[in-house]
Design a protein around this motif. Structure first.
Motif, short mmCIF file in Angstrom:
data_model
loop_
_atom_site.label_atom_id
_atom_site.label_comp_id
_atom_site.label_asym_id
_atom_site.label_seq_id
_atom_site.Cartn_x
_atom_site.Cartn_y
_atom_site.Cartn_z
N SER A 82 0.82 -1.22 0.00
CA SER A 82 0.00 0.00 0.00
C SER A 82 0.84 1.26 0.00
O SER A 82 0.32 2.35 -0.21
CB SER A 82 -0.93 0.01 1.22
N GLY A 83 2.14 1.12 0.27
CA GLY A 83 3.00 2.29 0.33
C GLY A 83 2.82 3.06 1.62
O GLY A 83 2.15 2.62 2.55
N CYS A 84 3.42 4.23 1.68
CA CYS A 84 3.34 5.11 2.85
C CYS A 84 3.01 6.51 2.37
O CYS A 84 3.48 6.94 1.31
CB CYS A 84 4.65 5.09 3.62
N VAL A 85 2.19 7.21 3.14
CA VAL A 85 1.79 8.58 2.82
C VAL A 85 2.19 9.48 3.97
O VAL A 85 1.96 9.15 5.14
CB VAL A 85 0.26 8.66 2.58
N THR A 86 2.79 10.62 3.66
CA THR A 86 3.15 11.61 4.68
C THR A 86 2.00 12.60 4.83
O THR A 86 1.56 13.19 3.85
CB THR A 86 4.43 12.35 4.30
N VAL A 87 1.51 12.77 6.06
CA VAL A 87 0.31 13.58 6.27
C VAL A 87 0.46 14.47 7.50
O VAL A 87 1.25 14.20 8.39
CB VAL A 87 -0.94 12.69 6.45
N GLY A 88 -0.34 15.54 7.52
CA GLY A 88 -0.56 16.32 8.73
C GLY A 88 0.26 17.58 8.92
O GLY A 88 -0.09 18.42 9.74
N GLY A 89 1.37 17.73 8.20
CA GLY A 89 2.18 18.92 8.37
C GLY A 89 1.62 20.10 7.60
O GLY A 89 1.32 19.99 6.42
N VAL A 90 1.46 21.26 8.27
CA VAL A 90 0.96 22.48 7.63
C VAL A 90 1.82 23.64 8.10
O VAL A 90 2.03 23.82 9.31
CB VAL A 90 -0.52 22.74 7.98
N ASP A 91 2.31 24.45 7.17
CA ASP A 91 3.29 25.50 7.47
C ASP A 91 2.68 26.85 7.83
O ASP A 91 3.42 27.81 8.04
CB ASP A 91 4.23 25.69 6.28
N TYR A 92 1.37 26.95 7.92
CA TYR A 92 0.72 28.24 8.11
C TYR A 92 -0.48 28.06 9.03
O TYR A 92 -1.07 26.98 9.10
CB TYR A 92 0.26 28.81 6.76
N PRO A 93 -0.87 29.11 9.76
CA PRO A 93 -2.12 29.03 10.51
C PRO A 93 -3.31 29.08 9.56
O PRO A 93 -3.23 29.66 8.48
CB PRO A 93 -2.07 30.26 11.42
N TYR A 94 -4.40 28.49 9.96
CA TYR A 94 -5.60 28.46 9.13
C TYR A 94 -6.79 28.18 10.03
O TYR A 94 -6.65 28.04 11.26
CB TYR A 94 -5.48 27.39 8.03
N GLU A 95 -7.97 28.10 9.44
CA GLU A 95 -9.18 27.77 10.18
C GLU A 95 -9.92 26.65 9.47
O GLU A 95 -9.80 26.49 8.25
CB GLU A 95 -10.10 29.00 10.28
N ILE A 96 -10.67 25.90 10.23
CA ILE A 96 -11.48 24.81 9.66
C ILE A 96 -12.82 24.79 10.36
O ILE A 96 -12.93 25.17 11.53
CB ILE A 96 -10.74 23.46 9.81
N GLY A 97 -13.86 24.39 9.66
CA GLY A 97 -15.19 24.40 10.22
C GLY A 97 -15.29 23.66 11.53
O GLY A 97 -14.81 22.52 11.66
N ARG A 98 -15.89 24.30 12.51
CA ARG A 98 -16.14 23.61 13.78
C ARG A 98 -17.07 22.43 13.56
O ARG A 98 -16.94 21.40 14.21
CB ARG A 98 -16.76 24.59 14.78
N LEU A 99 -18.00 22.59 12.63
CA LEU A 99 -19.01 21.58 12.31
C LEU A 99 -19.04 21.33 10.81
O LEU A 99 -18.53 22.11 10.01
CB LEU A 99 -20.39 22.05 12.76
N GLU A 100 -19.69 20.24 10.44
CA GLU A 100 -19.95 19.98 9.03
C GLU A 100 -21.04 20.92 8.52
O GLU A 100 -21.87 21.42 9.29
CB GLU A 100 -20.41 18.52 8.86
#
Length: 426
Positions: A82-100
């Motif tokens: 299946s390989g390997c995926v690198t995830v989760g690193g973000v270089d900047y502040p941002y916002e994401i919905g509290r809810l769907e």
């Protein structure tokens, strides 16, 4: 009401069965609306609350898809087909919905983007009707309604549930409508360790360009500031990355609690119990909590009180017999936020409820795209086992899979924000 067009019973059943696995149906291509230059033509007003995600430059982790582990990097991961995926690193502040995004918010968008009820961009499918699909249909369409009022929740209980029939193009059009709209107010507030931003936005009917240029099938973000569909890394960081170093390599196993990698589902959150006629969560006192199907248990389920019980169990748009229908369709979307278990950044329902689109483009699983664009999704789903809410659950689908959208009522949207979005004049 707009009703489903006649289709042979066998074809409907085949479509449903295929769509629940790996459908490969083409989707209609949307054109460009003649909206003119008025980017603030009157639209519905919605409120969107986001959680601020800081700690820019956080370390990523390596994951082997759908396995019970995270690694400091892919060099530390075992070899796998299946390989390997690198995830989760973000270089900047941002916002994401509290809810769907909820059905009520989506209805406001539909009435803004399609005020005449002609659906030129295929935003509405007949299977979303409560008449066509009594248990899962979320949205009613009235051909005779006045302008800007053709769409409404199929039943009042649906208003605060996640919208569940989205493809990526739907999510991108909503982001464009927000970007092209007018931010009327912005409020920043804290709740404990979390910082939230509430935006009041008048939506724009301009949906084909904005943050995403939908003339390009492989569209990516065109602006550095504005409303977005979160990327895979933004989504995963908000759900799992603990800035205080909890979990393993600072990543939780679930968006609700750190858990223990390698223990299967022993430290999984408890499953929600839904009121059978309203879809409200009845066991919020049990924490941590998420809407999913526990191993060996039943998925959370409900059907609107206005629907006759026999219609809940028997009536479906595919002509499936009740036994097959019950096997294929388990699990319902519960009221947003009522599970009450927060991620490390204060979001809710990133584990379970609706699976959510990201704007991250990925190679297709077969290595051949057949002219289609594939994107990542995350978050598990109310009818799926707990492994679907691990950080390694890096799912993918074609962004415009018609059969999937036609038959799978658990596809959701969570909106993000990059840069500084403020009311005009500030």
């Amino acid at each position: 009401m707009r009703l489903a067009s006649p289709r042979p019973r066998l074809l409907k059943a085949v479509a449903a069965a295929c769509a629940l696995s790996a459908p490969l149906a083409p989707a209609a291509t949307a054109g460009t609306p003649a909206d003119g230059d008025d980017r603030h033509r009157a639209g519905e007003v919605i409120t969107v609350t986001t959680a601020r995600v800081g700690a820019p430059g956080n370390a990523s982790v390596g994951v082997v898809p759908f396995t019970d582990a995270v690694y400091a990097d892919c060099a530390a991961a075992p070899e796998s087909a299946s390989g390997c995926v690198t995830v989760g690193g973000v270089d900047y502040p941002y916002e994401i919905g509290r809810l769907e995004i909820t059905v009520a918010q989506w209805v406001a968008f539909l009435n803004t983007a399609d005020p005449d009820g002609r659906d030129p961009f295929d935003l509405y499918d007949e299977n979303e009707s409560g008449e066509t699909w009594p248990k899962y249909g979320q949205i009613a369409f009235s051909e005779d309604a006045r302008r800007g009022r053709h769409y409404s929740p199929a039943q009042p209980q649906w208003a605060d549930k996640p919208y569940g029939f989205a493809d990526f193009l739907d999510a991108a059009r909503l982001a464009n409508s927000l970007v092209n709209g007018r931010v009327l107010a912005r409020d920043v507030h804290t709740e404990g360790a979390f910082t939230y931003v509430t935006y009041k936005v008048r939506l724009s009917p301009r949906t084909e360009r904005g943050m995403y240029d939908l003339d390009r099938p492989d569209t990516t973000r065109t602006e550095r500031t504005g409303f977005v569909v979160p990327s895979q890394n933004e989504w995963i960081k908000a759900a799992y990355y603990d800035p205080n170093g909890g979990g393993t390599n600072s990543y939780w196993k679930y968006p609700t609690n750190p858990g223990v990698f390698g223990d299967g589902d022993a430290t999984a959150p408890s499953p929600t119990v839904l009121d059978p006629t309203t879809g409200d969560v009845t066991n919020a006192a049990t924490q941590p909590l998420a809407s999913y199907r526990p191993s060996g248990g039943a998925a959370p389920s409900w059907c609107p009180a206005q629907v006759p019980p026999a219609d809940c169990t028997d009536v479906n748009p595919f002509g499936l017999d009740p036994t097959t229908y019950a096997e294929l369709y388990q699990g319902s979307l519960g009221t947003v936020g009522q599970a009450r278990s927060t991620s490390p950044w204060g979001t809710l329902d990133q584990g379970g409820n609706a699976v959510e689109w990201t704007d991250t483009i990925t190679p297709p699983p077969t290595g051949q795209d057949f002219g289609r664009v594939w994107r990542r999704l995350h978050g598990g789903v109310s009818n799926a086992a707990p492994y679907q809410i691990w950080p390694s659950a890096v799912g993918l689908q074609p962004q415009d899979n018609y059969f999937y959208r036609h038959t799978y009522p658990w596809l959701g949207i969570r909106i993000g924000v990059v840069g500084n979005v403020a009311p005009e004049g500030r």
